[in-house]
Motif scaffolding. Sequence first.
Motif, PDB file in Angstrom:
ATOM      1  N   ILE A 123       0.839  -1.199   0.000  1.00 23.27           N
ATOM      2  CA  ILE A 123       0.000   0.000   0.000  1.00 23.27           C
ATOM      3  C   ILE A 123       0.874   1.249   0.000  1.00 23.27           C
ATOM      4  N   VAL A 124       0.781   2.071  -1.059  1.00 22.07           N
ATOM      5  CA  VAL A 124       1.542   3.313  -1.124  1.00 22.07           C
ATOM      6  C   VAL A 124       0.581   4.496  -1.142  1.00 22.07           C
ATOM      7  N   VAL A 125       0.831   5.457  -0.263  1.00 26.31           N
ATOM      8  CA  VAL A 125       0.017   6.672  -0.228  1.00 26.31           C
ATOM      9  C   VAL A 125       0.931   7.871  -0.388  1.00 26.31           C
ATOM     10  N   GLY A 126       0.539   8.786  -1.265  1.00 27.52           N
ATOM     11  CA  GLY A 126       1.380   9.943  -1.544  1.00 27.52           C
ATOM     12  C   GLY A 126       0.757  11.240  -1.049  1.00 27.52           C
ATOM     13  N   PHE A 127       1.318  12.334  -1.517  1.00 26.10           N
ATOM     14  CA  PHE A 127       0.830  13.655  -1.114  1.00 26.10           C
ATOM     15  C   PHE A 127       1.087  14.629  -2.251  1.00 26.10           C
ATOM     16  N   ASP A 128       0.108  15.441  -2.598  1.00 27.46           N
ATOM     17  CA  ASP A 128       0.144  16.480  -3.652  1.00 27.46           C
ATOM     18  C   ASP A 128      -1.043  16.316  -4.577  1.00 27.46           C
ATOM     19  N   GLY A 129      -1.257  15.061  -5.029  1.00 30.25           N
ATOM     20  CA  GLY A 129      -2.324  14.842  -6.004  1.00 30.25           C
ATOM     21  C   GLY A 129      -1.868  15.171  -7.400  1.00 30.25           C
TER      22      GLY A 129
END
Lengths: 351, 351, 537, 291
Positions: free
Chosen positions: D216-222
């Motif tokens: 599971i990878v979650v990022g930031f910025d969109g």
Amino acid sequence: MPTSAATSTLPKASGLSLGVFLFRLRALIALMVLILIFAILSPSFFTRENLIILVGQTAINAIMAIGMTFVILTGGIDLSVGSTVGLAAMTSGLLINRGIPIPPLGVAIFFNIPAIIILVLCLGLLVGAFNGVLITRFNVAPFIATLGTLYVARGTAQLSNNGATFPNLVGKPELGNTGFPFLGDGSIVGIPIVIWIMVLFAAVAGFVAGKTAFGRQVYAVGGNERAAELSGIYVNRIKMAVYMICGMCAAMTGLITASQLVAAHPAVGESYELNAIAAVVLGGTSLAGGRGNIWGTIIGALVIGVLTNGLVLLGVQEFWKKVITGLVIILAVVLDQLQERLQQRLSLNRA
Amino acid sequence: MPTSAATSTLPKASGLSLGVFLFRLRALIALMVLILIFAILSPSFFTRENLIILVGQTAINAIMAIGMTFVILTGGIDLSVGSTVGLAAMTSGLLINRGIPIPPLGVAIFFNIPAIIILVLCLGLLVGAFNGVLITRFNVAPFIATLGTLYVARGTAQLSNNGATFPNLVGKPELGNTGFPFLGDGSIVGIPIVIWIMVLFAAVAGFVAGKTAFGRQVYAVGGNERAAELSGIYVNRIKMAVYMICGMCAAMTGLITASQLVAAHPAVGESYELNAIAAVVLGGTSLAGGRGNIWGTIIGALVIGVLTNGLVLLGVQEFWKKVITGLVIILAVVLDQLQERLQQRLSLNRA
Amino acid sequence: MEHAEPNLSYASGEVLIAEKITKRFPGTLALDQVDFTVYAGAVNVLVGENGAGKSTLMKILAGVDRPTSGRLLLNGSTAEFSSTRDAERAGIGIIYQELNLFPNLNISENIFAAHELTQHGVVQHREQEKSTRELLNRLEQPLNPATLVRDLRIGQQQIVEIAKALSQNVRILIMDEPTSALTGAETEALFRIIADLKAHGVAIVYISHKLEELLTIGDYVTVLRDGKLAAQAPAPGVSLAWIIEKMVGHNVAAPRRRLQKTPGDNDKPALEIKDLCLPRAGSGFTLENVSLTLRRGEILAIFGLMGAGRTELFECLMGLHPEATGDIRLSGRRILHESIRERIDLGLMLVPEDRQRLGLVQQLSVGDNITLANLKRFVTFFWLSQHRETQDITTLMRELAIKARTPTYPVTSLSGGNQQKVVVAKSLLTLPQVLLLDEPTRGIDVGAKAEIFEIMNQLAEQGLAVLFVSSELAEMFTIPDRILVLSKGKVTGELAHDEVTENLLVTAAAAQQQTEHVTPHPPTEVSLHRSQNSKDL
Amino acid sequence: LAQEKKLIAIIVPSPENPFFKAEADAADAKAKSLGYDTLVLVHNDDPVKQDQLFDSAIARKAAAIILDNAGADATIAAVKKAKAAGIPSFLVDREINATGVAVAQLVSNNYQGATLGAEEFAKLMGEEGDYVELIGKETDTNAGIRSKGYNDTLSQYPKLKKVASQSANWNQAEAFQKMQTIIQQFPNIKGVISGNDTMALGAYAALKAAGKGKVIVVGFDGSPDVAESIKANEIRATVLQPVVRLSELAAEQADQYLKTGKTGQDEKQSIDCVLVNPDNVAKYSSFSLSE
Ligand SMILES: Nc1ncnc2c1ncn2[C@@H]1O[C@H](COP(=O)(O)OP(=O)(O)OP(=O)(O)O)[C@@H](O)[C@H]1O
Ligand SMILES: Nc1ncnc2c1ncn2[C@@H]1O[C@H](COP(=O)(O)OP(=O)(O)OP(=O)(O)O)[C@@H](O)[C@H]1O
Ligand SMILES: [Mg+2]
Ligand SMILES: [Mg+2]
């Protein structure tokens, strides 16, 4: 014989000094061309305000480049200046905001601004000495020695406040360490301090390089190290000295940037070394050592400064800026080469 | 006299080959020490998986460094490799996602992966040729010429997609350009392709440098350029060649990184040049030219690779990483110097 | 070897003719309408003062430089050489005056550089080393082909340079001062090879300042004088006097002998050396128990063959070999750990053997080179007084008759002899008590030699102690008051001026055992020649 | 060059990151549509260069400056300088540690966004298992805020265990290599939470290459790239900063301020971030979600 010598010297001497003059002039020509172009393209370029700003911005690079010139004249190179700038900035921030803490007593010693400036400059000398020792005592290649210092100094700068900025370097009246920002934004008779500093450094450096025994010895070491050694020159001392000078100039730049930002940012100065070296080489100093001078370096720095400032004013798109900068650097040197050949051609025909 | 001379030279010779051997061995020792330390400090360091990863990561730098070795052997330097990596990555991205558009027809030509790889490698050769021409035809100092190229190539890379990334480089079956990621993540008999490529490059380069006439002439040019010219070596051709080789190696690195990330990012490769040069010099190649070899470079790259990988495993804090890296670079070379002196001391005492 | 099969087509006659060759350098006219003919199967000698244009002419024949005007005729048809490669294809090889070797490569790699023996692109090192060994054997220098050239001493390097030229199948071989660093034995070996080449119809062009050699081997003699052809004649019937006359324009007077002031017992020796030892890397000693004393106003010559360690002796005196042991006293004061600077300040100064590598800073002007070793003399407050600098510089340039347009002139533009004088001027400005001159006359023409000797005389008369090294027998009979002979790092003889004979010197120089007294030993062919000529010099 | 039109200088960190590019483009477009000339400049996170850009903007007599700054503290002086020269500054995306200097500071609420991302991450992880945190450039304020947001939230789940946290300096290639290494050390990590999207992409590339595409990878910025990745359900979620909205607001408020002398808003305005995941990714278009 003396008289004949005297008379016979005149043409040759003038021809020679003329050559030297042209040599400097070359970078100057590139500079003129750039200024002309920008003056035409942007109305706000050739205004008093902008020119002052421009020179002020150049100063930061120029001061580093002055130190670098000495190093390169001895045939060395110093990649660590950028990191030294950062380290110096952080140190000034530390000294102003935290002082030197003395854990046992739970107190900290604070210094007034002049003292801080001197301390930071000494730090610069120290970094230079570190490079110098590596190069002279352990004969590590200057490139690799200063590359190592580049990493160490940068890392230390970031550790000094654990990667955070030292904010708001205005000092406290009760600590008697106010007035730091003046260095960066103050001005005397309408000319920013920064520019005065550059002029001072350039004048002193130019004098040292051109008129003192030390300067002559720097050229000799760069020209033929072994011959210099046999002439009784302390080659290692000279080398130590130039790296220390270079470190001190970098520290000066660090102080100025910190003062201008009224904050010490640990990333300040990253990749400055390339600009400094570029300025020196554009100024006609040979990376092989023994040839070049401070004035050329100043002009070289101005070329870069004008380029940066002008491209910004024109709002040239960022990526194009890079391309153009690269091309101008190359073209400036290519021009030199071509002109040199031309001169040789001419002098042959004169013969 | 003949006999005496013969005998007096024989020990010299054997002592020499031994010296050369030790010379290689030295970087090897530094490497061993590092490996030992990390193996002790981190259980997951000396595992098969990690070692494979480590070598794979090293490969990226090593391949650049191999090319750089040739350049430095001739006494030159190439600062533009990092930008070339970026340019190559972006080009591969462009060719896969966009192909070569032909406006009039409103179509675009797409290539299959082998063709793309070849095209990008040729681009690398081209960049190298550009450096070569500046250095040989316009005799610009390698440092400044490749510094210019550094800016130009980076700018071009950013312009190629207006600063944006080429994402998701998987290609389309209908265009027959799928399979690019395999280069980066594929493996043969359990060993990643990347490592195979490094081995291939090292083997070929080692052979070329050590066994072919071209290799000898590279050393000759680095050893005494004028003598090389007078001996009938085409010095300029040799120089052109080494910069082109260097450019091609950088392009290879660019392809690999793009393929690993399955995306082409215009900032890829920034400041890689320093790592490449560091690897070469750590490997015992002299920046003055004429001395050194490919094997040393590989070991040098491994030293850096082990260091990076190990420090990550230990979870060393970013800033400390910098400090340690710098110190290790310096120490490795200092060790060399000390050992060299020790050997001289010994050979004197034997007297 | 390659030229084993005689190519009789060039057995005799004019192989190469240079017509009306003119060469301009910025500021100098090096060659002015020079005609030069090279005869096949003969030794064509070229001679002239420093800066006469010999090397320049040879570089044109070898395709290194292009003439400003004039043309070359090779076997009757005009030849255009745009590079050394063209000349090589035309069968012209050259041994350069300044050695062009790769210190970082070994002997065989040097010899085969650009002509590697390859098979499917792979260099055949074994082959190369085999034929290298053969070449070196012909030169009677059985060195190991795998030795790095960096580790060879000057003489051995010159041998490699010669072997390199021989390795190619040449029809014309140019030798620009090939023996300037060779011992008598090595020279003879070279002469035998030259004879062999002649026999195979190869044309030799031979340049040297050792005039005696020219008469030994020359078939045709060509004399250049400041860029112009002065004379050309077949060797038989040419005398040394004639050559000098044509070279210099007048007959060079033999250096004058100054009258000896007998030393009072009270005045301390200027320099004392006791049991100086210098270990050599590997094994043995470069210098072994060398002792000597030098009085003020005395000129002491150190004679010896190449590799005798004379340079090392001087280097030890200047403190370049910390590993050296022994006792050195300068007018009574013990010299031990002093730096070069301190030794210079104490009155010790060296004029090094190799002026290009050790004597001059090429980037600096003539004047800056002269003042380099004593800058503090000109420091006022904390800068250099240009005024006083130019004063001293002009005085010295006048006294030593340095022919340079101005002190600001780049030192590299001077001819060999004048560059040497610049180095001497530099050392004089340090006001030395003891002056060390290492091969001050190497590669210098008769005229310049005489001038240098005169300078030494005057210095001695001013009370300086002069110690000078030379490999030239002839020079031993000129000005030295005493002669010390070194061989393989040991003192093998000491002779006063009046007791010097050819025979004693040669045998002492060749002596290899510790015996201090000289063992008689028949002098060699060449050295005999030298002696006779040196008498009438 | 038109004299009548007023000039707005837009200064952003780096055009190489799609986030900042969108930011610059949005502000640029809006300003133009409001009838201004624009001057888009880049400081590459170098506060000194930023300071010099301010000088140039002043020399160009800009009417206003829209800025995504190069350091919360290192920027104050420059903004003050502009103010002294009568040029109002409108900050977007990153705050500065001073008030009353800039006219407006429009920031996406990084802390709120981080908690949002962390909550989603915890949910995806099933509130248990080992995970890795990739931190941004440690000299960057937002890197710190986001990391804090992540940790404050995730530390509330006892079964979630952070086995490693490394800085990858916002850099894709670096994230790739560091992830490669970390995987060897902790073969059975269940998730990776990243300080921004470029690092998330690098990390996921490494995971996928190692056959761990399910991590599971979650990022930031969109960023668009990650949105694509979410559509292909590789990266699971990212936190969208409404940067386009921010830039447009900044331009509008600049316009209003220049006309009326006030923005009608208080200086600090923070706009909440929104979560992007498979449920709403369809509505995503370049750093904004259509309602
Ligand atoms: N590259 C050069 N640039 C300028 N002048 C030169 C150059 N090479 C030679 N000269 C000048 O040309 C003249 C001839 O030089 P050359 O080397 O041919 O003399 P030479 O006869 O070989 O002297 P020597 O016996 O010392 O070798 C000298 O005056 C020298 O100063
Ligand atoms: N038989 C030998 N084999 C190897 N090296 C030798 C031998 N004899 C001398 N050498 C080396 O040669 C060097 C001395 O050479 P050099 O030509 O400088 O001697 P020199 O007496 O100074 O002669 P010159 O002053 O005429 O050059 C020393 O380093 C010495 O170790
Ligand atoms: Mg000559
Ligand atoms: Mg000698």
